[in-house]
Write an enzyme that holds these catalytic residues in place. Structure first.
Site, short mmCIF file in Angstrom:
data_model
loop_
_atom_site.label_atom_id
_atom_site.label_comp_id
_atom_site.label_asym_id
_atom_site.label_seq_id
_atom_site.Cartn_x
_atom_site.Cartn_y
_atom_site.Cartn_z
N GLU A 64 -0.97 -36.81 -33.89
CA GLU A 64 -2.21 -36.05 -33.74
C GLU A 64 -3.06 -36.69 -32.66
O GLU A 64 -3.37 -37.89 -32.71
CB GLU A 64 -3.01 -35.96 -35.04
CG GLU A 64 -4.26 -35.10 -34.84
CD GLU A 64 -5.06 -34.83 -36.10
OE1 GLU A 64 -6.07 -34.10 -36.00
OE2 GLU A 64 -4.69 -35.33 -37.17
N GLU A 89 -7.15 -41.77 -31.35
CA GLU A 89 -8.57 -41.43 -31.31
C GLU A 89 -9.30 -42.49 -30.49
O GLU A 89 -9.08 -43.69 -30.67
CB GLU A 89 -9.14 -41.38 -32.73
CG GLU A 89 -10.64 -41.10 -32.81
CD GLU A 89 -11.03 -39.81 -32.11
OE1 GLU A 89 -11.84 -39.89 -31.17
OE2 GLU A 89 -10.53 -38.74 -32.50
N ASP A 116 -7.01 -43.98 -25.12
CA ASP A 116 -6.85 -42.73 -24.39
C ASP A 116 -5.44 -42.17 -24.65
O ASP A 116 -4.44 -42.86 -24.44
CB ASP A 116 -7.04 -43.02 -22.90
CG ASP A 116 -6.88 -41.80 -22.01
OD1 ASP A 116 -6.45 -40.74 -22.50
OD2 ASP A 116 -7.18 -41.90 -20.81
N ASP A 139 -12.42 -31.15 -27.81
CA ASP A 139 -13.71 -30.87 -27.19
C ASP A 139 -13.59 -29.63 -26.32
O ASP A 139 -12.77 -29.58 -25.40
CB ASP A 139 -14.15 -32.07 -26.35
CG ASP A 139 -15.62 -32.01 -25.95
OD1 ASP A 139 -16.11 -30.89 -25.70
OD2 ASP A 139 -16.27 -33.06 -25.88
N LYS A 143 -19.38 -25.45 -21.22
CA LYS A 143 -20.09 -25.07 -20.00
C LYS A 143 -19.09 -24.87 -18.86
O LYS A 143 -18.13 -25.62 -18.72
CB LYS A 143 -21.11 -26.15 -19.63
CG LYS A 143 -22.26 -26.27 -20.64
CD LYS A 143 -23.26 -27.31 -20.19
CE LYS A 143 -24.41 -27.41 -21.19
NZ LYS A 143 -25.41 -28.45 -20.80
N ASP A 175 -11.98 -23.41 -32.37
CA ASP A 175 -12.92 -22.39 -32.85
C ASP A 175 -13.71 -21.80 -31.69
O ASP A 175 -14.75 -21.18 -31.91
CB ASP A 175 -13.85 -22.97 -33.92
CG ASP A 175 -14.62 -24.18 -33.44
OD1 ASP A 175 -14.24 -24.76 -32.40
OD2 ASP A 175 -15.61 -24.55 -34.09
N LYS A 213 -14.25 -29.25 -43.65
CA LYS A 213 -15.59 -28.81 -44.02
C LYS A 213 -16.27 -28.10 -42.84
O LYS A 213 -16.95 -27.10 -43.02
CB LYS A 213 -16.42 -30.01 -44.46
CG LYS A 213 -15.98 -30.62 -45.78
CD LYS A 213 -16.87 -31.79 -46.16
CE LYS A 213 -16.41 -32.41 -47.48
NZ LYS A 213 -17.24 -33.57 -47.86
N PHE A 214 -16.05 -28.62 -41.65
CA PHE A 214 -16.61 -28.00 -40.45
C PHE A 214 -16.09 -26.57 -40.29
O PHE A 214 -16.83 -25.64 -40.01
CB PHE A 214 -16.23 -28.84 -39.23
CG PHE A 214 -16.58 -28.22 -37.91
CD1 PHE A 214 -17.86 -28.31 -37.41
CD2 PHE A 214 -15.63 -27.55 -37.17
CE1 PHE A 214 -18.19 -27.74 -36.19
CE2 PHE A 214 -15.94 -26.97 -35.96
CZ PHE A 214 -17.23 -27.07 -35.47
N GLU A 215 -14.79 -26.40 -40.53
CA GLU A 215 -14.17 -25.08 -40.39
C GLU A 215 -14.66 -24.13 -41.48
O GLU A 215 -14.91 -22.95 -41.22
CB GLU A 215 -12.65 -25.25 -40.47
CG GLU A 215 -11.86 -24.01 -40.09
CD GLU A 215 -10.38 -24.28 -40.07
OE1 GLU A 215 -9.62 -23.30 -39.93
OE2 GLU A 215 -9.97 -25.45 -40.20
#
Length: 234
Positions: A64, A89, A116, A139, A143, A175, A213-215
């Site tokens: 991941e 991560e 990285d 991310d 913009k 998302d 939870k975010f989803e």
């Protein structure tokens, strides 16, 4: 004096898909990191990992990229003890949070990089060694002037195929609809993959990808989530 631009390695000139926002690490996260890192932490070196030696067994290995606070990766590792998992991560508090989960859940099938992802892949991951690669909610750089920083592009798609075994899956989720559309365009144009859902189709969320939870909050607000799974057909 020598020209510093001439000395700078290519990796230093690469547009990076992240900005380090380290934040504050809790005492519990720092303690877990101190305790778990010697056993579960990995450092990128100029030699490829021997995955059987790293995990002490031969098993399908999943990676991941950008695991955040590690909740999904820990849940997948707990639900699938017969699989090996590697998490990458850059944000240290997230690594500490996952180390805490590893301790709490008694997991033994996860190894971690705090580095990285591109450098980890190039330095440490053997070709054709992964059963799957996960890129969940990267991310979005929403913009317009920042979209060039999105990690998913044609070069990255080809790179991932290099590390997947034949039949291995590259699973992405976002998302942000315009990022989902970009993912679909990039992956559909890559010659080494087949869309598991069918041409230009998105997948329902597979059971193995935990609902965060975010989803859940996004769903209550009417936000969409798009999953794409492409199979390495080389």
């Amino acid at each position: 004096m020598e020209n510093q631009d001439q000395l700078a390695p290519t990796a230093m000139r690469r547009i990076k898909s992240f900005v380090l926002r380290q934040g504050r690490m809790s005492k519990a996260q720092q303690h877990a990191l101190n305790q778990a890192w010697p056993k579960f932490g990995l450092e990128p070196e100029d030699k490829l990992l021997d995955l059987a030696a790293v995990f002490g067994r031969i098993a399908p290995t999943y990676l991941e990229i950008g695991f955040g606070m590690g909740t999904s990766l820990a849940a997948m590792a707990q639900a699938n003890p017969d699989r090996n998992y590697i998490g990458i991560e850059v944000h240290r508090p997230g690594v500490g949070a996952l180390c805490k989960l590893i301790e709490e859940l008694g997991l033994s099938n996860i190894r971690l990089f705090n580095h990285d992802a591109i450098e980890v892949l190039e330095k440490s991951i053997p070709p054709a060694s992964l059963a799957g690669v996960y890129l969940f909610f990267p991310d979005p750089w929403h913009k317009s002037r920042h979209k060039k920083r999105r990690i998913l592009n044609a070069e990255f798609a080809d790179k991932i195929a290099h590390y997947l075994e034949t039949g291995g899956e590259f699973h992405m989720a976002t998302d942000w609809q315009d990022y989902a559309e970009q993912m679909m365009d990039v992956m559909s144009a890559a010659g080494r993959y087949e869309n598991k859902a069918g041409i230009n189709q998105y997948m329902p969320r597979p059971d193995y990808r935990p609902l965060t939870k975010f989803e859940q909050r996004g769903q209550r607000l009417g936000h969409g989530v798009w999953d794409l799974i492409f199979v390495n057909n080389k």
